[in-house]
Each structure stands twice: as C-alpha cells, then as structure tokens.
Design a protein around this motif. Structure first.
Motif, short mmCIF file in Angstrom:
data_model
loop_
_atom_site.label_atom_id
_atom_site.label_comp_id
_atom_site.label_asym_id
_atom_site.label_seq_id
_atom_site.Cartn_x
_atom_site.Cartn_y
_atom_site.Cartn_z
N ILE A 1 -1.29 3.04 14.41
CA ILE A 1 -0.21 3.97 14.05
C ILE A 1 -0.79 5.38 14.11
O ILE A 1 -1.82 5.65 13.50
CB ILE A 1 0.32 3.70 12.63
CG1 ILE A 1 0.84 2.25 12.52
CG2 ILE A 1 1.42 4.69 12.24
CD1 ILE A 1 1.49 1.89 11.20
N GLU B 1 -3.94 2.90 -11.54
CA GLU B 1 -2.84 2.71 -10.60
C GLU B 1 -1.86 1.70 -11.19
O GLU B 1 -2.07 0.50 -11.08
CB GLU B 1 -3.36 2.16 -9.26
CG GLU B 1 -4.44 2.97 -8.61
CD GLU B 1 -3.92 4.23 -7.97
OE1 GLU B 1 -2.70 4.31 -7.74
OE2 GLU B 1 -4.71 5.15 -7.74
N GLY C 1 0.83 -1.20 0.00
CA GLY C 1 0.00 0.00 0.00
C GLY C 1 0.86 1.25 0.00
O GLY C 1 1.35 1.67 1.05
N MET C 2 1.10 1.78 -1.18
CA MET C 2 1.93 2.97 -1.29
C MET C 2 1.06 4.22 -1.34
O MET C 2 1.13 5.05 -2.25
CB MET C 2 2.84 2.89 -2.53
CG MET C 2 3.95 1.87 -2.39
SD MET C 2 5.13 2.31 -1.07
CE MET C 2 4.63 1.21 0.26
N GLY C 3 0.18 4.36 -0.32
CA GLY C 3 -0.58 5.59 -0.16
C GLY C 3 0.22 6.54 0.71
O GLY C 3 1.44 6.38 0.87
N GLY D 1 -1.43 -2.09 9.65
CA GLY D 1 -1.15 -0.77 10.25
C GLY D 1 -2.26 0.23 10.01
O GLY D 1 -2.15 1.38 10.43
N MET E 1 -0.60 -1.35 4.67
CA MET E 1 -0.98 0.05 4.93
C MET E 1 -2.05 0.44 3.91
O MET E 1 -1.83 1.27 3.04
CB MET E 1 0.24 0.98 4.80
CG MET E 1 1.12 1.07 6.00
SD MET E 1 0.36 1.13 7.63
CE MET E 1 -0.62 2.60 7.62
N GLU F 1 0.99 11.83 8.24
CA GLU F 1 2.05 11.69 7.24
C GLU F 1 3.42 12.05 7.82
O GLU F 1 4.41 11.34 7.66
CB GLU F 1 1.73 12.59 6.04
CG GLU F 1 2.68 12.42 4.89
CD GLU F 1 2.31 13.29 3.71
OE1 GLU F 1 1.40 14.14 3.85
OE2 GLU F 1 2.93 13.13 2.65
P1 NBP Z 1 -4.36 6.29 1.25
O1 NBP Z 1 -5.74 6.49 0.77
O2 NBP Z 1 -3.36 7.34 1.00
O3 NBP Z 1 -3.79 4.91 0.67
C1 NBP Z 1 -4.54 3.76 0.70
C2 NBP Z 1 -3.75 2.61 0.11
O4 NBP Z 1 -4.59 1.46 0.12
C3 NBP Z 1 -3.34 2.86 -1.34
O5 NBP Z 1 -2.06 2.32 -1.55
C4 NBP Z 1 -4.39 2.07 -2.10
O6 NBP Z 1 -3.98 1.66 -3.36
C5 NBP Z 1 -4.55 0.89 -1.19
N1 NBP Z 1 -5.75 0.10 -1.46
C6 NBP Z 1 -7.05 0.43 -1.42
BR1 NBP Z 1 -7.69 2.09 -1.02
N2 NBP Z 1 -7.86 -0.57 -1.73
C7 NBP Z 1 -7.05 -1.60 -1.98
C8 NBP Z 1 -7.29 -2.94 -2.34
N3 NBP Z 1 -8.51 -3.42 -2.48
N4 NBP Z 1 -6.23 -3.76 -2.52
C9 NBP Z 1 -4.98 -3.29 -2.37
N5 NBP Z 1 -4.69 -2.02 -2.00
C10 NBP Z 1 -5.71 -1.19 -1.81
O7 NBP Z 1 -4.50 5.98 2.81
P2 NBP Z 1 -3.47 6.26 3.98
O8 NBP Z 1 -3.70 7.63 4.52
O9 NBP Z 1 -2.11 5.87 3.59
O10 NBP Z 1 -4.01 5.25 5.09
C11 NBP Z 1 -3.79 3.86 5.05
C12 NBP Z 1 -4.36 3.26 6.32
O11 NBP Z 1 -3.72 3.87 7.44
C13 NBP Z 1 -5.85 3.51 6.52
O12 NBP Z 1 -6.43 2.43 7.20
C14 NBP Z 1 -5.88 4.73 7.42
O13 NBP Z 1 -7.06 4.82 8.16
C15 NBP Z 1 -4.68 4.46 8.30
N6 NBP Z 1 -4.06 5.65 8.90
C16 NBP Z 1 -3.97 6.82 8.22
C17 NBP Z 1 -3.39 7.92 8.84
C18 NBP Z 1 -3.25 9.23 8.11
O14 NBP Z 1 -2.95 10.22 8.78
N7 NBP Z 1 -3.44 9.28 6.80
C19 NBP Z 1 -2.87 7.80 10.13
C20 NBP Z 1 -2.94 6.57 10.77
C21 NBP Z 1 -3.54 5.49 10.16
P3 NBP Z 1 -4.24 2.60 -4.66
O15 NBP Z 1 -3.22 3.68 -4.56
O16 NBP Z 1 -3.99 1.67 -5.77
O17 NBP Z 1 -5.64 3.10 -4.57
#
Ligand code: NBP
Length: 640
Positions: free
Chosen positions: A303, A211, A181-183, A276, A249, A307
């Motif tokens: 976590i 993607e 998960g490279m979000g 995570g 992630m 970011e």
């Molecule tokens: P993002 O929305 O930035 O990234 C989400 C990732 O999940 C992307 O790599 C996406 O792939 C991937 N993904 C999804 Br959506 N559906 C998928 C699937 N069916 N199969 C494989 N990959 C899939 O979220 P983020 O902010 O990085 O958050 C990730 C997790 O961490 C979430 O559960 C979030 O609640 C939690 N979190 C976030 C924060 C924060 O501050 N942002 C803090 C703490 C925890 P794609 O790019 O191909 O769509």
C-alpha cells in the motif's frame, strides 16, 4: 419474523424491499404510503419532519407488523427508520425481532438518485437532515447500494437463510471488511471505505494503561460512518460477512506473526487475510503457503500513499493467492485511487510475496528520488547561492516542463513552509531515518544478481547522514567546505534540471529491472506496464515519467535500451555528466547522482577492466576465466 429494509432517502429501500417481498412471496409495506397527510405536505415543501410528526406514523406501522405476526404472516417493510428509538417503536410487542437490512451509500450517489426522481415528495434538500438524524444500526445487515437491487436481494436471502430454525439476527455478519490495527494507516483506510458506505469492523489491541478502547474511541469520533469497533478478536471476527475479509495494518514482523497465530483458530475455510503493512516479501511467500494448508487465503498487499493516500485513495499492490484476490478485488478497487482513465490503481501483481516485493521496489525508487531531489536542492542552495524561494521558482519550472511528480510537489511546499518567520526546513536535523524497505531492495538486488547502484547509494546516504557528530568533527579535521559555483559557466539551473532528469530515468530503470529479474527468477509473470499504471496515482512516486513508462514498459527488455530512454539520456548526457563532475569538484557529496552516472558510464563501456579482475581471481584462487579468442562457454586456468 418480518424484514425491514431501512436507509435514508435515495438508498433504494422501497425498490429492494418490494423485490425482496416478490422473491419471498411476502406482503410488502412501504412506510411512505402510510405517512400522515400533514407530513407529506411538509416534506413536499422541503420541511424536515420532527419526532412529533413521526410518532403516530411509527405506531401505525408497528400495528401493521403486529397484525401480520398475529396472523402468522411475514412481511417486508421498507422504512427509513433513522433512529434507534424509531426502530424500537417499530419492533415493540413483536415476539420475533425484525430482520433489519440497512442500505447505505455515498452521499453523492444518494443525491444524484434523488435528483433523478420525479413526482416524489421527498426532495434532496431533506437528505442532509436525514443523514444528520441517522443512527447507524449495529444489529443489521449492512449492504452497500453500489450493487444492483437484484444482487442486494440475493445477498439478503443468502444471509438470513429464511428456512433456518433460528434466523433471528445477532451482531454477527454485518461488516464487509475487518481492519486490525488502528494506527495512522488502519484508521485512514477504514475512513476511506466507511466514507464510501462500506461497513468496516475495526480492531485494535489492548495494552493495559496504554492502548485501551482505541477502536471504540475511533468509531465514536466518526459515529456517522458504518464503523463497528471491537477490542476482542473473536467478536471482531464474528462481525464479518462470510467469507471473511481481514486486513492487517500493523507493524511488520512480530506483530503480524502474533496476530496471525491469534486469528487463525477463529477463521473458517475460504476466509481471507491480507497484510497491508510493509512486510518482507519472503515472509509473505512463507505465509501464503502456510495459510493455504489451512484453507485460508493470504495476500500481501503493498500500500502506498501515506496517510493522505490511505484516506483519499492509495495505490494497492496485492499479491498472493489469485483466488483470494478475487474475493476482495471489489473492495480493493473501491478503496484505491484512480488513474487518468478512471481505472483503479490496483491490480493483482502476482503469486507468493510478489505484492510486497513490488511495494519494496516502489520504496527503493522513492529513496533514490528523495535523495536525488535533496542533492539538487543542496547544489542550488549551498553551491549556487539560490535562496529557498529561488529554488522554489526553479523547481516550479521543472514541474511545468516534464518533471512533475508528487515528491517534487511536496519538496516545493516544504521549501515554502515558515515557522516564526523562518524556514522550518532549516530547523530540521539533517539525519535521515529509515524503516528498511530501501535496504531490503538492495539486498534483493544482491540476491538476484542485478544492479541497483543509485538506490543502494540512497540507503547508504541515509546511514551517513545519521552520523551527524562524526561529520561535524570530520569537517574540522579535513577542512573541506562547500565551494561556490556561482559564475562557473558549466553549471547553471537548466543543466541541473537535465542532470536530475538523468538520475531520475536511471533510478526508475534500476527499479523496473529489479522487478524484471525477480519476475524471471521467481516465475511471477509481473506485468511491468501495469505496475507503472497503478503507480500513476495514489502512491508516493507518482509522476509524469511514470505515465510515460506505462507505454514504454509494454515493450519487453531493459528500460535503458528502450528507444525513448536512449533518446532522452543521449540528449542530456553532457549536462548530466558536467553537473555531477562540477558538483563533486565543488565538494558536494552527490551519492545518488554520481552512482547513477557511474552506472550509466559503465553500462556504455565496451571494453571494461573486468578482464583484469578475472586474471587476479585466477592468479590467487584458480577461479578460471573465459577467453575472447576461444568459445565463450569454455573456462581456462593459467599457472601465473
Ligand atoms: P502505526 O505505528 O501508526 O500503527 C501501527 C499499528 O500496529 C497500531 O495499531 C499498533 O497498535 C499495532 N501494533 C503494533 Br505496533 N504491534 C502490535 C502487536 N504486537 N499486536 C497488535 N497490534 C500491534 O503504523 P502505520 O503507519 O499505520 O503503519 C502500519 C503498517 O503499514 C506498517 O507496516 C507500515 O510500514 C505500513 N505502511 C505505512 C505507511 C505510512 O505512510 N505510514 C504507508 C504504507 C505502509 P497500538 O496502537 O496498540 O500500538
């Protein structure tokens, strides 16, 4: 089938190489001993070598390796071998490829090692040029120099299994951790670890046309870091050191479920998967049990830090199988922020979904803290006529007098952010979004039968805020407007601060009480003081109060009965009450502040009206009641 230990200056390649040769009883070649005299002279003067300086040297080393092979000898070569091209020359003509060990470490560590070196021609001024020249080898065993030379040699020997029939090296088993998960979060966590020299395999799904090659592009943008990108799960899994350690992630829910289904067949006994994301703790409890039946460890890792935290050091709340945690504790501790004593803001929280439960409560407290700050801002701005810069001044005083917190810090920054000469905040629609953790905390409190009034109120306040259109219409229908409190003696800035402090203490008391109840009911044995400690840095609710709670929570029992809290709330009760009352009188909606105050008043009520509720229940439903004039465990019913 010789070995080559490579890396920049200060990585310890000579020490590790020599020790490896000793342990394997092989001949050792230190490439530094074979430099041309002109090159040694150049380097002593701090002049970086050019490719031309290196060709002859590399060919000489290749010749030594060929000689060894021709006489059926294995050797260990320690050589910087910075570029792919250099490694190609070194391996030219060899029947068996070199077994490459790449030693990597943080720049600061390398620099300080070089600084301590005496009588060596390589000075730390050359390090920068080496790091720039370095092309990280893909086909190598990546080892971090945080380990001792003895440990590194053991890892090398374990990895290459010298007796095996086919020890030649493939791209497998090179990364210490895999992140799926490279979000926003996945990328930042990968950069955090790779920046510290840990090799990370990174994977992102492919959605054709949308993607594609996400991980590859990410690694390309950060090519100086040990990132190994993949778009196919089998190759990704194959690239991990065993036992494999994988961090998901991705968005909680279906994505986690789907990925677990896909990776499970690729895993082996003893491997570890961590989630995570913000998954529901009940899902994590189920997954821990399910994965255990397949001999795979599963951890739900809360976590926090957003970011920036992920990049610089988040607060980590791992829960699940303790044996699984032990396999990854080194990496998690390395990844996390540090508390004021230099300890990592990471601790094993407890079994099942305890890690995700604790993260959920963290977010619940965060919801209430954000709303409490928003209510204070609202009173200052719309009822006390403070300008944004005036509020900044007041909030800065709060920071300096015991109320410092990350959320207060960012609120001050937000109140100063201008766009085209006006406050950006004034252009942001007043409708708050949410992703669920606040609501889940509220649901958990209902299930566990404990109170969470101000946190629940913060969730509901976000719901109400989203009804922008209805609110605008209602204001016209009812004609209720904010009233000014300027000149009202009961409400001034100092009282507002004290009211905020009261709300803050009660919000935290709710959160920790919810965890105390969960710990009792699920037998998780949560260490609340330790949880407060890992929340003192890296996370969104870090604050001065959290530092104080670390000590207070060493005493068992509800926080609201702790002598320090009793003293503080008693001292501010009057201004707290007066502020909320005056605010409501001036038509300010104060859901979190009033919920906290209401709870506090109820908590202090000796004779509550609940006897009437019990009478009503018995009247219409024969639900029975207990009597004050009879033993407390006996129930009665009256024919009303
Ligand atoms: P993002 O929305 O930035 O990234 C989400 C990732 O999940 C992307 O790599 C996406 O792939 C991937 N993904 C999804 Br959506 N559906 C998928 C699937 N069916 N199969 C494989 N990959 C899939 O979220 P983020 O902010 O990085 O958050 C990730 C997790 O961490 C979430 O559960 C979030 O609640 C939690 N979190 C976030 C924060 C924060 O501050 N942002 C803090 C703490 C925890 P794609 O790019 O191909 O769509």
């Amino acid at each position: 089938m010789s070995y080559m230990v490579m890396g920049v200056s200060g990585s310890g390649k000579s020490t590790v190489g020599r020790l490896l040769a000793e342990r394997l009883q092989l001949h050792f070649i230190d490439a530094d001993d074979h430099h041309l005299a002109t090159s040694v002279e150049k380097m002593s003067q701090g002049i970086p070598l050019t490719d031309d300086d290196r060709w002859e040297w590399l060919q000489k080393l290749n010749h030594l390796l060929q000689q060894a092979e021709n006489t059926n000898q294995e050797v260990v070569l320690a050589c910087s071998a910075l570029k792919g091209q250099y490694r190609q020359i070194l391996g030219e003509g060899l029947a068996s490829p070199l077994k490459i060990i790449y030693l990597h470490g943080e720049e600061d560590v390398l620099r300080s090692r070089l600084g301590n070196r005496k009588g060596h021609f390589m000075t730390d001024v050359l390090l920068q040029s080496q790091l720039q020249t370095l092309e990280i080898p893909q086909e190598a065993l990546h080892l971090n120099i945080v380990h001792t030379p003895e440990e590194l040699v053991t890892q090398i020997m374990q990895h290459f299994k010298p007796d095996s029939a086919s020890p030649s090296f493939t791209v497998s088993s090179v990364a210490s951790l895999g992140i799926i998960g490279m979000g926003v979060m996945g990328k930042s966590l990968a950069l955090n670890l790779a920046g510290k020299g840990i090799s990370v395999a990174v994977f992102n799904r492919t959605v054709p046309g949308k993607e594609e090659q996400v991980a590859e592009r990410f690694a390309e943008e950060n090519q100086t870091l040990p990132l190994l990108p993949f778009s196919e799960l089998p190759q990704f899994v194959q690239a991990l050191e065993k036992p494999r350690r994988i961090l998901l992630m991705v968005k909680a829910g279906r994505a986690v479920e789907e990925l677990l289904d896909q990776i499970q067949p690729l895993l082996e006994e003893g491997d570890l998967v961590m989630d995570g994301g913000n998954s529901q703790y009940q899902d994590t409890t189920r997954r821990v049990a399910e994965m255990k039946t397949r001999q795979v460890h599963f951890l739900g890792v809360g976590i926090s830090g957003g970011e920036e935290g992920a990049l610089k050091g988040p607060s980590l709340m791992p829960g699940g199988e303790k044996a699984g945690y032990e396999k990854v504790a080194d990496i998690l501790n390395f990844l996390a922020a540090q508390d004021k004593n230099g300890k990592p803001c990471c601790t094993y929280v407890g079994p099942d979904g305890a890690g995700h439960f604790v993260k959920m409560v963290h977010n619940g407290i965060e919801y209430a803290e954000m709303q409490a700050l928003a209510e204070a801002y609202q009173l200052f701005r719309y009822h006390l006529n403070f300008s944004p810069s005036g509020i900044v001044e007041e909030f800065t005083k709060w920071q300096e007098s015991g109320l410092n917190s990350y959320l207060l810090e960012i609120t001050i920054a937000i109140l100063q952010k201008q766009e085209d000469g006006t406050l950006l905040l004034d252009k942001i629609l007043d409708a708050a979004d949410q992703k669920g953790t606040g609501g889940w905390s509220t649901a958990a409190a209902l299930e566990l039968g404990t109170s969470l009034d101000s946190i629940a109120a913060a969730v509901m306040a976000r719901h109400l805020s989203a009804l922008k259109e209805q609110r605008v219409q209602a204001a016209t229908l009812y004609g209720i407007e904010p009233e000014q409190l300027v000149g009202v003696p009961l409400l001034h800035a100092q009282q507002l601060k004290q009211a905020f402090e009261g709300v803050k203490l009660i919000n935290h008391a709710f959160g920790f009480e919810l965890m105390r109840q969960a710990s009792l009911q699920f037998q998780w044995n949560l260490n609340l003081s330790e949880i407060a400690r890992i929340w003192t840095n890296g996370c969104i609710i870090r604050s001065q109060l959290m530092e104080e709670l670390v000590e207070m929570l060493k005493t068992e029992g509800p926080l609201l009965q702790h002598p320090c809290i009793v003293e503080r709330l008693s001292a501010i009760f009057l201004p707290f009450k007066e502020t909320v009352a005056a605010g409501i009188k001036a038509n300010a909606a104060l859901p979190v502040s009033s919920a906290a105050l209401n709870y506090f008043l109820g908590y202090n009520t000796v004779q509550s009206p609940a006897n009437l509720i019990q009478a009503q229940r018995d009247y219409f439903g024969a639900h029975t009641f207990r009597r004050t004039d009879q033993p407390v465990d006996q129930y009665f019913h009256v024919d009303w």
